[in-house]
Design a protein around this motif. Structure first.
Motif, PDB file in Angstrom:
ATOM      1  N   UNK A  62      34.099  51.632  25.676  1.00  0.00           N
ATOM      2  CA  UNK A  62      33.427  52.690  24.699  1.00  0.00           C
ATOM      3  C   UNK A  62      32.636  53.688  25.251  1.00  0.00           C
ATOM      4  N   UNK A  63      32.032  53.557  26.479  1.00  0.00           N
ATOM      5  CA  UNK A  63      31.064  54.430  26.991  1.00  0.00           C
ATOM      6  C   UNK A  63      32.075  55.356  27.979  1.00  0.00           C
ATOM      7  N   UNK A  64      33.139  55.395  27.840  1.00  0.00           N
ATOM      8  CA  UNK A  64      34.063  56.048  28.504  1.00  0.00           C
ATOM      9  C   UNK A  64      34.598  55.918  30.011  1.00  0.00           C
ATOM     10  N   UNK A  65      33.824  54.720  30.385  1.00  0.00           N
ATOM     11  CA  UNK A  65      34.359  54.316  31.800  1.00  0.00           C
ATOM     12  C   UNK A  65      35.682  53.718  31.882  1.00  0.00           C
ATOM     13  N   UNK A  66      36.221  53.905  32.898  1.00  0.00           N
ATOM     14  CA  UNK A  66      37.629  53.228  32.928  1.00  0.00           C
ATOM     15  C   UNK A  66      37.567  52.295  34.325  1.00  0.00           C
ATOM     16  N   UNK A  67      38.017  51.234  33.884  1.00  0.00           N
ATOM     17  CA  UNK A  67      38.023  50.105  34.777  1.00  0.00           C
ATOM     18  C   UNK A  67      39.352  49.434  35.010  1.00  0.00           C
ATOM     19  N   UNK A  68      39.388  48.561  36.034  1.00  0.00           N
ATOM     20  CA  UNK A  68      40.524  47.702  36.440  1.00  0.00           C
ATOM     21  C   UNK A  68      40.123  46.449  36.276  1.00  0.00           C
ATOM     22  N   UNK A  69      40.792  45.393  35.478  1.00  0.00           N
ATOM     23  CA  UNK A  69      40.382  43.927  35.415  1.00  0.00           C
ATOM     24  C   UNK A  69      41.708  43.172  36.042  1.00  0.00           C
ATOM     25  N   UNK A  70      41.269  42.579  37.108  1.00  0.00           N
ATOM     26  CA  UNK A  70      42.249  41.481  37.911  1.00  0.00           C
ATOM     27  C   UNK A  70      41.844  40.309  37.606  1.00  0.00           C
ATOM     28  N   UNK A  71      43.005  39.663  37.169  1.00  0.00           N
ATOM     29  CA  UNK A  71      42.816  38.122  36.731  1.00  0.00           C
ATOM     30  C   UNK A  71      43.560  37.364  38.047  1.00  0.00           C
ATOM     31  N   UNK A  72      42.821  36.201  38.296  1.00  0.00           N
ATOM     32  CA  UNK A  72      43.494  35.392  39.627  1.00  0.00           C
ATOM     33  C   UNK A  72      44.186  34.490  38.961  1.00  0.00           C
ATOM     34  N   UNK A  73      45.333  33.964  39.879  1.00  0.00           N
ATOM     35  CA  UNK A  73      46.360  33.110  39.020  1.00  0.00           C
ATOM     36  C   UNK A  73      45.472  31.731  38.792  1.00  0.00           C
ATOM     37  N   UNK A  74      46.077  31.277  37.756  1.00  0.00           N
ATOM     38  CA  UNK A  74      45.415  29.891  37.303  1.00  0.00           C
ATOM     39  C   UNK A  74      45.152  28.878  38.267  1.00  0.00           C
ATOM     40  N   UNK A  75      44.258  28.130  38.115  1.00  0.00           N
ATOM     41  CA  UNK A  75      43.663  27.004  39.005  1.00  0.00           C
ATOM     42  C   UNK A  75      44.893  26.001  39.007  1.00  0.00           C
ATOM     43  N   UNK A  76      45.134  25.767  40.124  1.00  0.00           N
ATOM     44  CA  UNK A  76      46.292  24.865  40.465  1.00  0.00           C
ATOM     45  C   UNK A  76      47.470  25.425  40.636  1.00  0.00           C
ATOM     46  N   UNK A  77      47.665  26.643  40.424  1.00  0.00           N
ATOM     47  CA  UNK A  77      48.941  27.523  40.976  1.00  0.00           C
ATOM     48  C   UNK A  77      49.097  27.305  42.373  1.00  0.00           C
ATOM     49  N   UNK A  78      50.455  26.927  42.915  1.00  0.00           N
ATOM     50  CA  UNK A  78      50.549  26.854  44.231  1.00  0.00           C
ATOM     51  C   UNK A  78      50.635  28.147  44.913  1.00  0.00           C
ATOM     52  N   UNK A  79      49.950  28.373  45.928  1.00  0.00           N
ATOM     53  CA  UNK A  79      49.742  29.481  46.711  1.00  0.00           C
ATOM     54  C   UNK A  79      49.858  29.412  48.297  1.00  0.00           C
TER      55      UNK A  79
END
Length: 339
Positions: free
Chosen positions: A50-67
């Motif tokens: 709402x303050x005109x900032x444009x952001x990127x949200x990056x969500x990591x894989x859920x805990x326990x996901x095989x990587x």
């Protein structure tokens, strides 16, 4: 958004609004938001605040996901990388880190500024007719700046594959991929014994690397953002997805920008011209450099093969990718064996 990979999760604009409030305070609102596509690891959305900032949200894989082994802790690694670059190579355009946090329900996330421009991959897929040479030249300049930054060890940080020498670190990186291949039941066109023999055969060229330079590692076209300047020339305006960074041989960063090709076969490439014009040390693509580039392509093609099942890709579902990687691996293996 429904993730196309097991490492990606299904979230909504309400989830994005919640995490934005956690990051920026309860007074912050999201005016608009939507998913960003193109990657296969994290869940990524853009948001207009709402303050005109444009952001990127990056969500990591859920805990326990095989990587894969090197993928553990990538969200925190990306925050470290962007902050490192901002401090030590501020001329390189990377996103500002707004927040890095964890939540019992959502796990780990990262919020950064949204950079302008479109990726070179997106432009190519869209069929945009534009000369991308200036942007690739700028990428060479940016990589030369990154490579002036020196780490205190080779390889990844955060307890992942690394070592006191580049040979040790690079071997550890390959061994981690071989272990991942075993766990994920990935058939490779090379045995561990043959791979170790090849690395041992060319260990002398790995030992020529004495300084652990800061590397992005993942500068394929999807992570290189560009936009026209005032003269209409396409120029670099951002490097994103820095979570796979490591310290090592600068030549490693010359592999992914020309994915599935050989940079040494194109000495007039704008990336090389930008790099050579600004690098702290001369870039000489001699016999030693060519052998190292072959080893680094071998590593990348192994990685791209081993990661397939973790992204729900099989030889049956993605036959062209599997066949092409197998052919490229065979080619690099043969070249290293003959050299």
């Amino acid at each position: 958004m429904t993730g196309v990979s097991p490492t990606q999760r299904q979230i909504t604009s309400d989830d994005v609004a919640y995490l934005v409030r956690v990051s920026f305070g309860s007074h912050t609102r999201v005016r608009d938001a939507g998913p960003l596509v193109g990657g296969g690891y994290a869940t990524v959305w853009w948001a207009l605040l709402d303050d005109d900032r444009r952001v990127v949200l990056k969500l990591a894989p859920p805990v326990g996901t095989p990587l894969l082994r090197y993928e553990r802790g990538l969200c925190a690694a990306e925050a470290r990388y962007f902050r490192l670059v901002a401090e030590h190579a501020p001329q390189v355009p990377v996103p500002l880190v707004w927040d890095h946090g964890t939540d019992p329900a959502y796990g780990e996330w990262l919020v950064t500024a949204l950079l302008p421009g479109r990726s070179l991959h997106e432009l190519a897929v869209a069929g945009v007719a534009v000369d991308d040479g200036p942007a690739r030249y700028d990428l060479g300049v940016a990589l030369a700046a990154l490579h002036r930054v020196t780490g205190d060890r080779f390889g990844y940080d955060g307890g992942r594959a690394g070592g006191s020498t580049w040979r040790i670190a690079f071997t550890a990186m390959l061994d981690a991929l071989l272990a991942d291949a075993t766990e994920w039941n990935v058939r490779l066109p090379v045995t561990p014994e043959r791979l170790h023999a090849l690395v041992g055969r060319h260990a002398d060229v790995l030992d020529e690397v004495r300084r652990p330079a800061l590397l992005h590692f993942d500068c394929w076209d999807g992570n290189v953002l560009a936009a026209p300047d005032s003269d209409g020339r396409l120029r670099l305006c951002g490097l994103v997805d820095g979570e796979r960074f490591l310290y090592g041989d600068p030549l490693l960063d010359l592999v992914s920008p020309v994915l599935l090709r050989r940079i040494e076969d194109d000495p007039g490439h704008p990336l090389l011209r930008g790099y050579q014009a600004t690098a702290a040390e001369p870039l000489v693509l001699d016999v030693s450099a060519r052998r190292r580039l072959g080893l680094y392509r071998l590593h990348l093609y192994l990685l791209m093969t081993v990661e397939m099942p973790s992204r729900s890709m099989t030889p049956q579902s993605h036959p062209e990718r599997h066949a092409r990687l197998a052919a490229l691996l065979d080619s690099e293996l043969a070249a290293l064996a003959d050299d």
